[in-house]
Design a protein around this motif. Structure first.
Motif, PDB file in Angstrom:
ATOM      1  N   THR A  54       0.861  -1.185   0.000  1.00 12.59           N
ATOM      2  CA  THR A  54       0.000   0.000   0.000  1.00 12.59           C
ATOM      3  C   THR A  54       0.890   1.225   0.000  1.00 12.59           C
ATOM      4  OG1 THR A  54      -1.651  -1.241   1.275  1.00 12.59           O
ATOM      5  CG2 THR A  54      -1.854   1.154   1.296  1.00 12.59           C
TER       6      THR A  54
ATOM      7  N   GLY B  42       1.539   4.569   1.570  1.00 13.15           N
ATOM      8  CA  GLY B  42       1.194   5.410   2.709  1.00 13.15           C
ATOM      9  C   GLY B  42       1.414   6.881   2.388  1.00 13.15           C
TER      10      GLY B  42
ATOM     11  N   GLN C 139      -4.256   7.117   2.149  1.00 12.93           N
ATOM     12  CA  GLN C 139      -3.463   6.064   1.513  1.00 12.93           C
ATOM     13  C   GLN C 139      -3.892   5.925   0.065  1.00 12.93           C
ATOM     14  OE1 GLN C 139      -4.998   2.708   3.957  1.00 12.93           O
ATOM     15  NE2 GLN C 139      -5.315   1.627   2.011  1.00 12.93           N
TER      16      GLN C 139
END
Length: 300
Positions: free
Chosen positions: A39, A41, A207
């Motif tokens: 992911t 951030g 995110q």
């Protein structure tokens, strides 16, 4: 940019496997480890447009747009510019190659004209992908009220990892196995480890990609409900069509989260403590097609 931290994924895996706080079977730990998704951030820092280079990723301020860009409107009124994301700046964190190597995402939202706030309920929005890199800092429309702009916050991307929300369909069997206590047996200690030991300064819900970090239930159900015209339907209707919602939810992916409750921005003056979630079908994401974006909003 923040430095790229190597071995964070290994640290998370090691914690899950070895921590005595996690009280689930070894085989189930491995199942959850397999679900971990890379992911992107996002950390923010208060700034102003004077210190923001044209084209840099930022929340608020004046947007950097193509010269011939037509400012989006709703009900004849200009929408509020919320954020821009320069995809070239995050390319090294795009580990699954799910995003274009260049271009921009832009987020525009409108106010509820009765309550003068963001609420996500039938709220007009524009999520725009532009491949054009020839952009200029653009003045706000003359008919946009002064208080309907936001202060600038710069963005720094970093390596992040997420797991499915504890109410995500991927965990139904495990939830059943542990009598709906999976959050306390696994999620709570794991999330605390990630927040406190690895990403100490990440206290927002911003995110890109990965699994949604929802405030309520997993937002993929809401994306599916919107697709089926059942968003905010009463409980009996929702229950009646639950199987359809469930199956369709499996085709959606999170694209981006925008957290209004971020002290480095002032999105909270209209969005309170809520977070916006933008998603799309898995097929569209694989084809890098960003023309049919679903939006939902959750708050405490």
């Amino acid at each position: 940019m923040f430095s790229f931290r190597k071995n964070n994924l290994d640290k998370i895996k090691s914690f899950i496997r070895k921590s005595e706080e996690i009280q689930i079977d070894k085989s189930d730990k491995e199942k959850l480890i397999e679900m971990i998704r890379p992911t992107i951030g996002i950390r923010t820092k208060s700034s102003d447009d004077k210190n923001a280079k044209v084209g840099t990723t930022k929340i608020g301020g004046k947007p950097d747009l193509p010269k011939d860009f037509e400012w989006p409107k709703a009900d004849g009124k200009p929408m509020l510019f919320c954020a821009q994301y320069n995809l070239a700046e995050l390319s090294k964190f795009n580990k699954e190659n799910r995003l274009p190597e260049k271009g921009f995402f832009y987020v525009f939202l409108s106010l509820d004209q009765d309550w003068k706030e963001f609420n996500g309920v039938n709220q007009p929005y524009k999520f725009i992908f532009s491949e054009t890199e020839k952009i200029i800092r653009t003045e706000f429309p003359n008919d946009l009220e002064e208080n309907q702009t936001f202060k600038t916050a710069l963005v720094e991307y970093f390596e992040f990892y997420t797991l499915p929300d504890d109410e995500n369909y991927k965990l139904f069997e495990l939830e059943k196995k542990y009598n709906n206590h999976l959050y306390f047996l696994f999620y709570q200690p794991t999330e605390e480890f990630i927040a406190e030991e690895i990403y100490q300064n990440t206290d927002n819900f911003h995110q890109i990609l990965g699994y949604d970090r929802s405030i309520q239930s997993s937002v993929v159900f809401e994306f599916a409900s919107k697709e089926l015209g059942l968003y905010l339907a009463n409980s009996s209707e929702h229950k009646k069509y639950w199987n359809e919602i469930l199956e369709l939810s499996k085709t959606f992916e999170l694209l981006l989260q925008l957290d209004c409750n971020d002290s480095n921005t002032d999105l909270s003056k209209f969005g309170g403590s809520g977070t916006y979630y933008f998603g799309l079908s898995r097929a569209d994401l694989e084809n890098k097609k960003f023309t049919d974006i679903k939006m939902t909003f959750q708050t405490t």
